[in-house]
Every structure is written in structure tokens, then in C-alpha cells.
Design a protein around this motif. Structure first.
Motif, PDB file in Angstrom:
ATOM      1  N   GLY A 123       0.895  -1.176   0.078  1.00  0.00           N
ATOM      2  CA  GLY A 123      -0.293   0.091  -0.169  1.00  0.00           C
ATOM      3  C   GLY A 123       0.705   1.255   0.045  1.00  0.00           C
ATOM      4  O   GLY A 123       1.320   1.800  -0.968  1.00  0.00           O
ATOM      5  N   SER A 154      -4.080   0.460  -5.872  1.00  0.00           N
ATOM      6  CA  SER A 154      -5.153   0.655  -4.901  1.00  0.00           C
ATOM      7  C   SER A 154      -5.880  -0.618  -5.066  1.00  0.00           C
ATOM      8  O   SER A 154      -6.531  -1.209  -4.131  1.00  0.00           O
ATOM      9  CB  SER A 154      -6.089   1.742  -5.299  1.00  0.00           C
ATOM     10  OG  SER A 154      -5.442   3.038  -5.220  1.00  0.00           O
ATOM     11  N   GLN A 157      -4.524  -3.408  -2.882  1.00  0.00           N
ATOM     12  CA  GLN A 157      -4.813  -3.326  -1.335  1.00  0.00           C
ATOM     13  C   GLN A 157      -5.860  -4.396  -0.942  1.00  0.00           C
ATOM     14  O   GLN A 157      -5.962  -4.690   0.250  1.00  0.00           O
ATOM     15  CB  GLN A 157      -4.964  -1.900  -1.118  1.00  0.00           C
ATOM     16  CG  GLN A 157      -3.552  -0.972  -1.116  1.00  0.00           C
ATOM     17  CD  GLN A 157      -3.756   0.182  -0.396  1.00  0.00           C
ATOM     18  OE1 GLN A 157      -4.526   1.027  -0.816  1.00  0.00           O
ATOM     19  NE2 GLN A 157      -3.317   0.430   0.823  1.00  0.00           N
TER      20      GLN A 157
END
Length: 451
Positions: A123, A154, A157
Motif C-alpha cells: 500500500g 489501490s 490493497q
């Protein structure tokens, strides 16, 4: 031709190292501000900054860049990103198992060694690297470098956070060997520490950086070997305090069911144990601000009508997205300042052993990235990757290169298991990563320039 090769190598070195030097400079500033000798900025300020990153800057970054890039067609092309997270985790855990067998850490840290080697930071750190690489207009990834790179990170994640809140959470439960089953005065069964190593359970800065407000997330089973009690030899004792679904009846004072109907509706013992464990899994906490921002960006980005309202220079809500974009600009410097503040705290004492610590550092930061290059090259030969997309490959490679997830330290603190060891390992990993990331970035840029 020789001059061209030298010039080509110099340019390659500059493009690979300069972005990391920018991040290193920010980290050094954070160290100077937070160092105990200077005390220019107190620790409480860094904790507040970490909360702003978690609750504001990071969600803004995800919402702006992921929403602009995502579409139904793109999402179908990006499927290998979450798969790569799982592959890197599996390979990392196998390397951790090898480290645990060869280096022979203390028995209570065998499982810890496997987990901390396997789960990397997918992340904040990768987002900071992507942001630094794309900050230069002459980067090798094109004008959409920052937007596409942030979108890829993103998306990854989701899988990483889900694994941490489920698998890592349960794998980090304290070892049953250091607890004792005792009977209290009221007849209830209690699990009390017997010879569990004493750890410093204070909240270091790096724990707050990924999971602010951890105190509110603790439950009665956080710091006990819950799964071992449910599925082990003491499972019958551990369930005595739980209500028996076979004996429950409706709250409207209906007459008790007959023994035959109870037998038909009885929940199998194994199903009940799995349900009890599932209820104690903090998967509900996955809906944190960054993951909520990811979900909103995916929904809005995949609906053309909504996307035209929110994103774009002519969109009715462009003033709102522009304001979010301004706040997103603070994400990279804030992350690196917090990292510098964490390093300034120094490593905690650890009983893991020097040999095991070095083994984890070598496996996580040097062996795993080398294997990751092979995985990405193999996937490319099998036509599983987006053709000609250098940023796609760069993000995949970075998933193998980063230190262990900072959220891992927060889970250790929440479970009360290997807290000092997790803090010390994360400290040394981030220090060594300053060199390993530079080395592998040069290798990655050389590979990517071939496309």
C-alpha cells in the motif's frame, strides 16, 4: 557504440535512483524532526499525521486516481494484480518456512517467522515510490504514470488487507503452549498466561501509522489462543461459556421443541466451531477509509454516467475532485515523514536472534524480489499481462520488493504476541530496504526499458 552503452547506463541509473533519493530525503527530514536529541516535533504530532494519512490523504489519493482509470474493460485486464499479491504471499511464506527451519528461532516465534517473511507492504510504500517516480515529467511510464500506477496499487490493497484481517490475524494468535487452562471459583474455564514471554505492549508510532484507534478494536479473545481452544483438546471447556443453540427457543415464550426436532435442527459441532471462529475474525474492520474510498472509486468509475459527473474537467463535481486532488498531494511526503519518525524511535529489544533476523531480511528483501522477477517474466511470456504497459509490470515487481506490511506490527500489538520482535524487524527491514529497493529498482528499469 560504447559511448551509447555508457550513456544509456547513466540515464537508466538516474531514472532508477533519483526517485528513491527523493523519498530518502523526506525520510531523513522525518528522522531529524522526531529524533530524541532534537525533539523538534513531538511523537504525538507524528501520530496525528499518521491518522491524517490513513483517514484523509490516502483515501483522497485512491479515490482520485483509481476512479479516473477504472472501467469494466480495464478491470477485466487488471485481474493479475490481486492474483500476484496471493502468489507473492505464498512464495514469501514458503521462504519464511525455510528460514524458520534453517535458522531455528525460539519455538514460540516459529510461526511468527513464517508470517513476517510472507506478507509485504502493498500500500503506502508502493504508492510513495510510484508518486516519486512519476513526479518527474520525463519518466519512462508516460503522461498517465501517476494515475495508472495509483490505480494498480489501490486494486492490490483489497486482497492484502483482507488477508491481514483474516489469515494474519489468526496466525498471529499467541501460542497455546504458553497458556494454562484453569477453573475459576464460579466454575468458568479461564485461559491464563503461564510462561508467555513478556513484551512491551505500548503503541509504537509505526503501529498507529496503519491502524489508528487500535484500542477500540480489542476484544476479549484478542490476546488469547482462541482457535487452539476451539479446535484443540480444550475446545469443550472453551465452549462452556457460550450459549448452546440446541437449547435455545424463541423469545416469544414458545414451548420447547421436542427432542426429535432438536436433533434435526442441531448445528454440527464442526460447523459450530467454524462459526465461532468466523465471528471472532475482525473482517468487519476491513471497511476502513482507504478501502471505502476504493469501493466508491470502483462503483463510480465503472458507471459511465456517474463517472462523467464526478471526474473530468467539465464534470459538475470537478471542484470537489480538484479539492481532493490537492489533499492527495500531501500523501507521499506525509508517509515518508511518518516513516522517518518510526526509524527515529530505533529498534526495540528482540529475542528472535541475530541469525533469524538476518535470515528474514535476506529472504524478504533479496531472495523474494529475485523470484518475483521470474514470476513476472513467466506471466509475461504466458500473455497474462497487459501488453506494452510498463507501469503494470513495475507495480507487480514492487509487490515482491517491499518490506513486511506495517499493519503486521499493528496486528502483533493487538494480539499481544511478538510485539517487540515485530517492531524490531520492521525497523531493520525498512532500513535495509533503502538499499535493496535502490538495487532492484535499477534492475527493474533495465528490464522495463526492453519493452
Amino acid at each position: 557504440m560504447g559511448f551509447f552503452d555508457v550513456h544509456f547506463g547513466q540515464q537508466e541509473l538516474i531514472h532508477a535512483v533519483v526517485p528513491l533519493l527523493k523519498l530518502l530525503s523526506l525520510t531523513v527530514i522525518g528522522i531529524l524532526l522526531a529524533h530524541p536529541r532534537t525533539q523538534i516535533v513531538p511523537k504525538s504530532t507524528f501520530k496525528l499525521l499518521s491518522k491524517l494519512v490513513f483517514a484523509l490523504f490516502l483515501p483522497c489519493t485512491i479515490f482520485i486516481h483509481l476512479g479516473q482509470s477504472v472501467s469494466v474493460q480495464n478491470l477485466a485486464l487488471w485481474w493479475f494484480i490481486p492474483v500476484n499479491v496471493i502468489i507473492s504471499t505464498v512464495i514469501g511464506c514458503l521462504l519464511g518456512l525455510l528460514v524458520a527451519v534453517v535458522c531455528r528461532p525460539p519455538p514460540e516465534f516459529f510461526r511468527f517467522t513464517v508470517i513476517v517473511t510472507g506478507f509485504g507492504n502493498t500500500g503506502n510504500l508502493i504508492l510513495a515510490i510510484v508518486g516519486s517516480v512519476c513526479h518527474d515529467g520525463s519518466n519512462s511510464f508516460g503522461p498517465e504514470c501517476h494515475t495508472t500506477g495509483t490505480a494498480y496499487v489501490s486494486l492490490a490493497q483489497w486482497v492484502s488487507v483482507l488477508l491481514v484481517y483474516t489469515l494474519v490475524y489468526h496466525m498471529m494468535e499467541p501460542p497455546m503452549e504458553y497458556y494454562e487452562v484453569v477453573e475459576a471459583e464460579d466454575g468458568e474455564i479461564e485461559i491464563v498466561p503461564e510462561n508467555l514471554p513478556v513484551n512491551d505492549l505500548s503503541r509504537p508510532l509505526l503501529h498507529e501509522a496503519e491502524w489508528p484507534g487500535m484500542d477500540d478494536k480489542e476484544t476479549v479473545h484478542c490476546k488469547t489462543p482462541f482457535i487452539a481452544r476451539v479446535f484443540g483438546n480444550v475446545s469443550d471447556f472453551s465452549e462452556t461459556s457460550l450459549p448452546d443453540p440446541d437449547l435455545l427457543h424463541d423469545e416469544v415464550h414458545e414451548p420447547p421443541r421436542s427432542p426429535k426436532s432438536i436433533r434435526c435442527l442441531a448445528e454440527p459441532r464442526m460447523v459450530r466451531k467454524i462459526r465461532i471462529v468466523a465471528e471472532q475474525t475482525p473482517v468487519r474492520h476491513i471497511l476502513q477509509p482507504p478501502t471505502i474510498a476504493t469501493l466508491l472509486a470502483l462503483i463510480i468509475g465503472m458507471v459511465p454516467f456517474l463517472k462523467s459527473i464526478v471526474y473530468g474537467d467539465d464534470a459538475p463535481l470537478s471542484f470537489f475532485t480538484d479539492s481532493l486532488d490537492i489533499m492527495a498531494g500531501a500523501m507521499v511526503p506525509s508517509v515518508m515523514l511518518v516513516l522517518g519518525g518510526m526509524i527515529a524511535e530505533g529498534p526495540n529489544e528482540t529475542r528472535l536472534g541475530t541469525r533469524t533476523t538476518i535470515g528474514i531480511l535476506v529472504a524478504r528483501l533479496f531472495v523474494l524480489p529475485t523470484l518475483g522477477i521470474g514470476v513476472v517474466l513467466l506471466a509475461d511470456k504466458m500473455n497474462l499481462l497487459i501488453q506494452g504497459d510498463r507501469m503494470f509490470r513495475f507495480v507487480l515487481l514492487l509487490q515482491y520488493t517491499t518490506p513486511s506490511a506495517i499493519l503486521f506490527g499493528a496486528i502483533a500489538s493487538l494480539r499481544g504476541y511478538a510485539v517487540s520482535e515485530a517492531s524490531a524487524l520492521l525497523f531493520w527491514q525498512h532500513v535495509v530496504a533503502l538499499f535493496s529497493l535502490s538495487m532492484f529498482s535499477i534492475i527493474y528499469f533495465k528490464l522495463l526499458l526492453m519493452y
